[in-house]
Scaffold this active site. Structure first.
Site, short mmCIF file in Angstrom:
data_model
loop_
_atom_site.label_atom_id
_atom_site.label_comp_id
_atom_site.label_asym_id
_atom_site.label_seq_id
_atom_site.Cartn_x
_atom_site.Cartn_y
_atom_site.Cartn_z
N ARG A 66 -48.47 -46.27 66.31
CA ARG A 66 -48.94 -46.02 67.67
C ARG A 66 -50.10 -46.93 68.05
NH1 ARG A 66 -48.84 -39.94 68.02
NH2 ARG A 66 -50.63 -40.20 66.69
N LYS A 185 -41.21 -37.47 51.00
CA LYS A 185 -41.20 -36.04 50.75
C LYS A 185 -42.37 -35.38 51.48
CE LYS A 185 -44.32 -34.98 48.62
NZ LYS A 185 -45.64 -35.54 48.82
N ASP A 214 -39.37 -39.69 45.85
CA ASP A 214 -40.26 -38.82 45.09
C ASP A 214 -40.97 -39.79 44.15
OD1 ASP A 214 -41.42 -37.32 43.00
OD2 ASP A 214 -40.13 -35.63 43.51
N HIS A 215 -42.19 -40.18 44.50
CA HIS A 215 -42.77 -41.32 43.78
C HIS A 215 -42.99 -41.03 42.30
CE1 HIS A 215 -46.74 -39.42 44.46
NE2 HIS A 215 -47.16 -40.17 43.46
N LYS A 219 -42.67 -43.51 38.30
CA LYS A 219 -43.74 -43.75 37.32
C LYS A 219 -43.12 -44.05 35.96
CE LYS A 219 -47.07 -40.58 39.46
NZ LYS A 219 -48.32 -41.25 39.76
N GLU A 253 -55.77 -32.58 40.79
CA GLU A 253 -56.49 -33.67 41.45
C GLU A 253 -57.94 -33.25 41.64
OE1 GLU A 253 -54.40 -35.67 44.83
OE2 GLU A 253 -53.05 -33.99 44.52
N ASP A 272 -46.03 -29.65 49.04
CA ASP A 272 -46.41 -31.06 48.94
C ASP A 272 -46.11 -31.62 47.54
OD1 ASP A 272 -47.71 -33.51 49.68
OD2 ASP A 272 -49.53 -32.84 48.70
N HIS A 277 -42.39 -33.14 43.07
CA HIS A 277 -42.82 -33.81 41.84
C HIS A 277 -42.67 -32.89 40.61
CE1 HIS A 277 -44.27 -36.65 44.65
NE2 HIS A 277 -45.50 -36.23 44.78
N LYS A 375 -55.61 -29.27 44.49
CA LYS A 375 -56.63 -30.26 44.87
C LYS A 375 -58.00 -29.68 44.53
CE LYS A 375 -54.03 -32.71 48.40
NZ LYS A 375 -53.66 -33.89 47.60
C1 BG6 Z 1 -48.29 -37.06 46.95
C2 BG6 Z 1 -48.93 -35.91 47.68
O1 BG6 Z 1 -46.90 -36.95 46.97
O2 BG6 Z 1 -48.73 -37.08 45.61
C3 BG6 Z 1 -50.44 -36.01 47.60
O3 BG6 Z 1 -48.52 -35.91 49.03
C4 BG6 Z 1 -50.89 -36.15 46.19
O4 BG6 Z 1 -51.05 -34.89 48.20
C5 BG6 Z 1 -50.14 -37.26 45.49
O5 BG6 Z 1 -52.27 -36.45 46.21
C6 BG6 Z 1 -50.46 -37.32 44.02
O6 BG6 Z 1 -49.86 -38.46 43.48
P1 BG6 Z 1 -50.40 -39.09 42.14
O7 BG6 Z 1 -49.42 -40.16 41.82
O8 BG6 Z 1 -51.79 -39.59 42.43
O9 BG6 Z 1 -50.41 -37.97 41.14
#
Ligand code: BG6
Length: 524
Positions: A66, A185, A214-215, A219, A253, A272, A277, A375
């Site tokens: 935007r 996600k 799903d990152h 890893k 975290e 989240d 994950h 968190k």
């Molecule tokens: C993301 C979440 O998918 O993963 C975040 O949306 C989170 O809230 C993050 O902080 C954590 O990823 P990683 O790789 O730092 O554990």
């Protein structure tokens, strides 16, 4: 004799088989390019790929957001993102090449005219950068806007390849240009909306062209779980409820919600992180041996095991949720969730979630899986611990101290990536005293190769058309099946999440969840 057109030459020396595969010409359109994810992850990962020589010469990045700004502003913004978050060293020559491949389009996702401008920019990139008309669209946007964006992508013709049959084909395949879409996600916010989202995506993209990110699956340490389980002989005999008492999966975290209030509030920790994950980690740890490591066989086993997951007990006893209040993170005094910028003072969003799950397969009958995420916890750590049963008969008599520790196999996903085996050993200078010690494998010590960021792997896979690391619709549906009953119970309870001070390990309810089973959470 037939000759395969793609794949790895089995005659190559193993060292040469690692020759990286570079995608064919293509372009990437990033929606929400001024956002947190693009700045912290996507743009630095694209630079790192370019630096590693893994992007094709015919490549273009088109940023869409935007914010009214020019392509020059976008390049400057990307430069600072790369300077602060890229993994590989800065090289002017690489940067200049990447900067030359970038363009920016300002617009609102709800405005049809914006898609006209975007189409023009993308088509111009096709010509000037030689992308071959191949495109991937990265939706780094609030999930609520996905239906609208899909509708406009289809209506504007941006999503329609000249040859629909080639939409999901690998770039090496003959045929027309392809289109792919990458969806962040959480995929939906419950089972019904995930199905609705799939239906929406289907209006613009065939199922094979949809890449759900799903990152965690990108890893290296997560990909190592399957390798470790199935490439070694010593773990399989232990990998069951006869030897494993319980499994703990922790994603903690130290950071708070930061600048992500708009995305996070109303979604919360359970949707989240836990829904995606952590349930994916559970699937990799708990699944049966796949017939092969092809995408289809791996997914089949993951889907099977996810279908066997249930809450272990009544919802009120098998779950805990919390919200951080003001506290200390090391020497830093930090605000509570409700005082964070952009968070409504009466928000009931969970910043901590914990579940006790049962995996109803013969292998795991009687071994609970405890999952927690939060968190503003004690420190940043993600790990999976398989905690072994204690011997039913105790230790043989004659030890100075009865050995109380429990053996454990721990996958250290991050930081300090590696594995730990916890065992009891004799304390020197004592007659027979036993104490817990750890045997450690650290990626950083064992390998000279670096650990690429998950987004490097996943972006590359999308451009290559490789999908084994992307959850399929049924995996996502199974995960929502489990989470939906928890979220609807919490919503119906009318109770706010339990408070916990920042810098601690979560609410009292999470400790109680374990205490009911006479167990404790690990202090990673
Ligand atoms: C993301 C979440 O998918 O993963 C975040 O949306 C989170 O809230 C993050 O902080 C954590 O990823 P990683 O790789 O730092 O554990």
């Amino acid at each position: 004799m037939t000759t395969a057109l793609t794949g790895v030459n089995p005659l190559l020396d193993p060292a040469d088989r690692r020759v990286p595969v570079i995608p064919g010409p293509c372009g990437l359109v990033v929606f929400g390019v001024t956002g947190d994810l693009a700045r912290r992850k996507l743009l630095p990962a694209l630079y790192d790929l370019s630096n590693r020589g893994l992007l094709p010469a015919g490549f273009a990045i088109t940023g869409f957001a935007r914010r009214e700004q020019t392509t020059e502003d976008f390049i400057r913004q990307t430069h600072s993102a790369v300077a602060s978050a890229a993994r590989t060293p800065f090289r002017q020559r690489v940067w200049e090449q990447l900067a030359g491949q970038m363009r920016y389009v300002a617009g609102d996702v709800a405005d049809p005219a914006a898609y006209g401008r975007l189409k023009e920019a993308v088509e111009q990139a096709d010509t000037t950068q030689g992308t071959g008309g191949n495109r991937a669209f990265y939706l780094s946007l609030p999930p609520a806007s996905f239906p609208l964006v899909c509708h406009h992508l289809a209506a504007s013709g941006l999503a329609t390849p000249s040859d629909p049959a080639a939409a999901a084909a690998p770039v090496t395949a003959p045929g027309g240009p392809w289109r792919r879409v990458i969806v962040e996600k959480p995929f939906g916010r419950d089972l019904a909306s995930a199905k609705a989202l799939d239906a929406t995506l289907a209006q613009a993209f065939p199922p094979e062209a949809v890449f759900r990110i799903d990152h965690y699956l990108g890893k290296e340490t997560v990909r190592n779980i399957v390798v470790c389980r199935f490439a070694n002989q010593i773990f399989e005999p232990l990998w069951n409820s006869t030897y494993i008492d319980h499994v703990q999966i922790t994603q903690a975290e130290d950071l708070g919600v930061g600048a992500r209030a708009g995305y996070y509030n109303g979604i919360g920790a359970t949707r989240d992180v836990l829904q995606n994950h952590l349930l994916q980690l559970l699937a990799l740890v708990a699944m049966e041996r796949p017939a092969s490591f092809t995408a289809a066989d791996l997914r089949l086993e993951k889907e099977r095991v996810l279908a066997a997951v249930e809450l272990d007990g009544p919802v009120e006893q098998a779950t805990a949720r919390g919200q951080y209040t003001a506290g200390w993170q090391g020497n830093l005094k930090v605000r509570g969730y409700l005082e964070e910028d952009g968070i409504p003072a009466d928000s009931a969003t969970d910043t901590f979630g914990a579940l006790k799950l049962a995996v109803k397969t013969p292998r795991w009958e009687g071994t609970p899986f405890y999952l927690r995420t939060g968190k503003r916890l004690g420190r940043r750590v993600t790990e999976i611990a398989l905690v072994a049963r204690r011997p039913a008969t105790g230790c043989p008599p004659g030890l100075d101290t009865p050995y109380q520790g429990a053996n454990a196999i721990v996958f250290r996903i991050q930081p300090d990536e590696g594995m730990t085996l916890r065992i009891g050993a004799k304390v020197p200078e004592t007659t027979m005293e036993v104490r817990d010690v750890t045997m450690d494998f650290a990626f950083g010590h064992a390998f000279t190769e670096a650990l690429p960021d998950a987004y490097e792997r996943l972006l590359l896979d999308v451009l290559l058309g490789n999908d084994p690391l992307f959850p399929q619709a049924n995996e996502v549906y199974q995960a929502w099946r489990v989470i939906d009953q928890v979220e609807s119970y919490w919503a119906a309870s009318g109770q706010p999440p339990e408070p916990y001070p920042a810098g601690t390990w979560g609410p009292a309810g999470a400790t109680a969840l374990m205490a009911r089973d006479k167990r404790v959470w690990r202090r990673p």
